[in-house]
Design an enzyme around this catalytic site. Structure first.
Site, mmCIF file in Angstrom:
data_model
loop_
_atom_site.group_PDB
_atom_site.id
_atom_site.type_symbol
_atom_site.label_atom_id
_atom_site.label_comp_id
_atom_site.label_asym_id
_atom_site.label_seq_id
_atom_site.Cartn_x
_atom_site.Cartn_y
_atom_site.Cartn_z
ATOM 1 N N LYS A 16 27.108 42.902 53.976
ATOM 2 C CA LYS A 16 26.471 42.400 53.004
ATOM 3 C C LYS A 16 25.976 41.016 53.260
ATOM 4 O O LYS A 16 27.295 40.064 53.358
ATOM 5 C CB LYS A 16 27.332 42.640 51.776
ATOM 6 C CG LYS A 16 26.883 41.853 50.639
ATOM 7 C CD LYS A 16 27.738 42.122 49.354
ATOM 8 C CE LYS A 16 27.880 40.737 48.158
ATOM 9 N NZ LYS A 16 28.507 40.897 47.085
ATOM 10 N N ASN B 32 32.698 43.882 41.033
ATOM 11 C CA ASN B 32 33.961 43.617 41.256
ATOM 12 C C ASN B 32 34.707 43.056 40.225
ATOM 13 O O ASN B 32 35.662 43.498 39.704
ATOM 14 C CB ASN B 32 33.799 42.564 42.527
ATOM 15 C CG ASN B 32 35.379 42.268 42.973
ATOM 16 O OD1 ASN B 32 35.439 41.827 44.271
ATOM 17 N ND2 ASN B 32 36.661 42.323 42.403
ATOM 18 N N THR B 33 34.194 42.129 39.783
ATOM 19 C CA THR B 33 34.857 41.151 38.717
ATOM 20 C C THR B 33 35.451 41.920 37.506
ATOM 21 O O THR B 33 36.137 41.995 36.843
ATOM 22 C CB THR B 33 34.334 39.750 38.299
ATOM 23 O OG1 THR B 33 34.076 39.198 39.529
ATOM 24 C CG2 THR B 33 35.039 38.705 37.578
ATOM 25 N N GLY C 255 29.842 37.054 38.931
ATOM 26 C CA GLY C 255 30.892 37.022 38.005
ATOM 27 C C GLY C 255 30.724 36.575 36.435
ATOM 28 O O GLY C 255 31.791 36.712 35.662
ATOM 29 N N ALA D 133 26.068 41.983 41.545
ATOM 30 C CA ALA D 133 26.346 40.795 40.828
ATOM 31 C C ALA D 133 25.907 40.847 39.482
ATOM 32 O O ALA D 133 24.613 41.056 39.103
ATOM 33 C CB ALA D 133 25.699 39.709 41.436
ATOM 34 N N GLY D 134 26.710 40.495 38.571
ATOM 35 C CA GLY D 134 26.493 40.087 37.031
ATOM 36 C C GLY D 134 26.788 41.302 36.050
ATOM 37 O O GLY D 134 26.558 40.900 34.804
#
Lengths: 65, 257
Positions: free
Chosen positions: B96, B206-207, B157, B184-185
Site C-alpha cells: 500500500k 481501520n480507525t 481517520g 480512508a475516511g
C-alpha cells in the site's frame, strides 16, 4: 567505528551489518535493514561491510492502517 | 469471493491493525470482520526489543494476507525504500503506497505517488496506491503500472464517510474493469455499504473499527455492511424517482364508498 543506528549514535567494533545486529541484540528474521537509505537484504547482511559514519535503519513489523 | 490481482479472497473488507485496545481485541476483530487482508507497517525497532516480533507472530497466527504500507512517508525515496524493506520482511510484493503531501490533511502527494508507483511497479511490486478521487491522477497511476486503485472517500481517520459521491461514481464509471478499493475516511458500516452499492470492489478501513467502543462488534458490523452493499450492487438497485409510484396494484381494489 561510529555509526548512527535508528537515529542514535553508537561506537561499535562490528565490521559487518550482521555483526552489528548481533552486538546490539537485534536478532530475528522479522527485521528489515537499510544502510544510508538503501535496503540491505536479509541474505546480504553477513557480507555487508560497514563504514564509519554509516546510517543504519532497523525496522520491524508494527501496527498500521 | 473476491478476485484481486489473481488471488481469491473470501471478503471484500481489508482491515488495518493500528490503534486497537489490545492485541487480543485486534485478533478477535480481524476474525469477526471476516477479512483476509490486513495492513501492517514498519517502524524502528527499539533497543533490540521484541515488540515487533510479538506483533508479527500475532499477525502470522491469524492466517491472513499481509498488505504492508508505507504510512507516514513524505518522499518518494522514503516510500520506495520502505516498500523494499517491507518486501524483504513480509515476503509479499503487495504494497500500500502512501506518499503523504500534507501533515494536516494527510492528503496524498499525487505527483510523488505516481513517481513512486512507477519505480515500484518496474521493480515487480503490486502497488496499491492510496490516492485522491482525481481521474487524471488515476489514469497516471494506471500508466505507471498499478492494477488496482485506492481512492480516499474522506481524510484519513476522519470518519466522515463519502464526501464526494459524484467523484466516486465518476471514478467507478471511468474504470469499470480496474479493482477500486475505497481507502480512508469511512466511519460507519452504512458508509461502507454506500460505497459498495456504488460498485466499488472493496473497502479498507481501520480507525472506525479500532476506536469503536466494541471493536469486535464493529468489525462484524462492517463485514456485514460490505457484504450487503456488494449484494445490493450485484442485484441491481432501483433508481430514485421524484414522484410516488404505488407498489400495490390498483387493479382489483375494493370500493367501499
Amino acid at each position: 567505528m561510529k555509526l548512527l543506528v535508528n537515529g542514535k549514535a553508537h561506537e561499535v567494533a562490528a565490521t559487518t551489518l550482521a555483526e552489528l545486529l548481533a552486538a546490539l541484540d537485534y536478532e530475528g528474521d522479522w527485521l528489515a535493514t537499510a544502510v544510508n537509505s538503501d535496503l540491505v537484504h536479509k541474505a546480504s547482511r553477513a557480507e555487508f561491510r560497514l563504514s564509519d559514519g554509516d546510517r543504519i535503519e532497523i525496522l520491524s513489523p508494527m501496527q498500521g492502517g | 469471493m473476491f478476485e484481486l490481482l489473481g488471488t481469491t479472497l473470501p471478503s471484500r473488507l481489508l482491515l488495518g491493525t493500528a490503534q486497537y485496545p489490545s492485541p487480543a481485541i485486534l485478533a478477535d476483530a480481524v476474525k469477526a470482520s471476516g477479512t483476509s487482508v490486513v495492513t501492517v507497517s514498519l517502524r524502528r525497532e527499539m533497543a533490540g526489543g521484541r515488540a515487533g516480533e510479538k506483533f508479527w507472530s500475532l499477525i502470522r497466527s491469524l492466517g491472513v494476507r499481509i498488505l504492508p504500507n508505507t504510512a507516514g512517508c513524505h518522499s518518494v525515496k522514503e516510500a520506495v525504500t520502505t516498500a523494499k524493506m517491507a518486501r524483504d520482511v513480509f515476503g509479499t510484493s503487495w504494497i500500500k503506497l502512501e506518499v503523504i503531501g500534507s501533515h494536516d490533511t494527510l492528503q496524498p502527494d499525487v505527483f510523488g505517488l505516481v513517481e513512486g508507483a512507477r519505480i515500484l511497479c518496474e521493480d515487480g511490486f503490486s502497488v496499491f496506491p492510496y490516492t485522491t478521487d482525481d481521474l487524471v491522477v488515476a489514469e497516471r497511476l494506471l500508466e505507471a503500472g498499478c492494477r488496482v486503485l485506492m481512492p480516499w472517500c474522506a481524510p484519513i481517520g476522519s470518519a466522515l464517510g463519502p464526501v464526494n459521491m459524484t467523484a466516486l461514481r465518476s471514478m467507478r464509471g471511468h474504470f469499470p474493469d480496474v479493482p477500486l478499493i475505497v481507502d480512508a475516511g469511512l466511519g460507519r458500516p452504512s458508509h461502507a455499504a454506500t460505497v459498495m452499492e456504488l460498485g466499488f470492489d472493496a473497502v479498507l478501513l481501520n480507525t472506525a473499527v479500532a476506536r469503536a467502543a466494541d471493536p469486535v462488534g464493529m468489525a462484524r458490523a462492517f463485514g456485514k455492511a460490505v457484504d450487503a452493499g456488494r449484494e445490493a450492487f450485484s442485484s441491481g438497485l432501483l433508481e430514485p424517482r421524484e414522484v410516488a409510484v404505488p407498489s400495490t396494484p390498483i387493479f382489483g381494489r375494493a370500493v367501499f364508498s
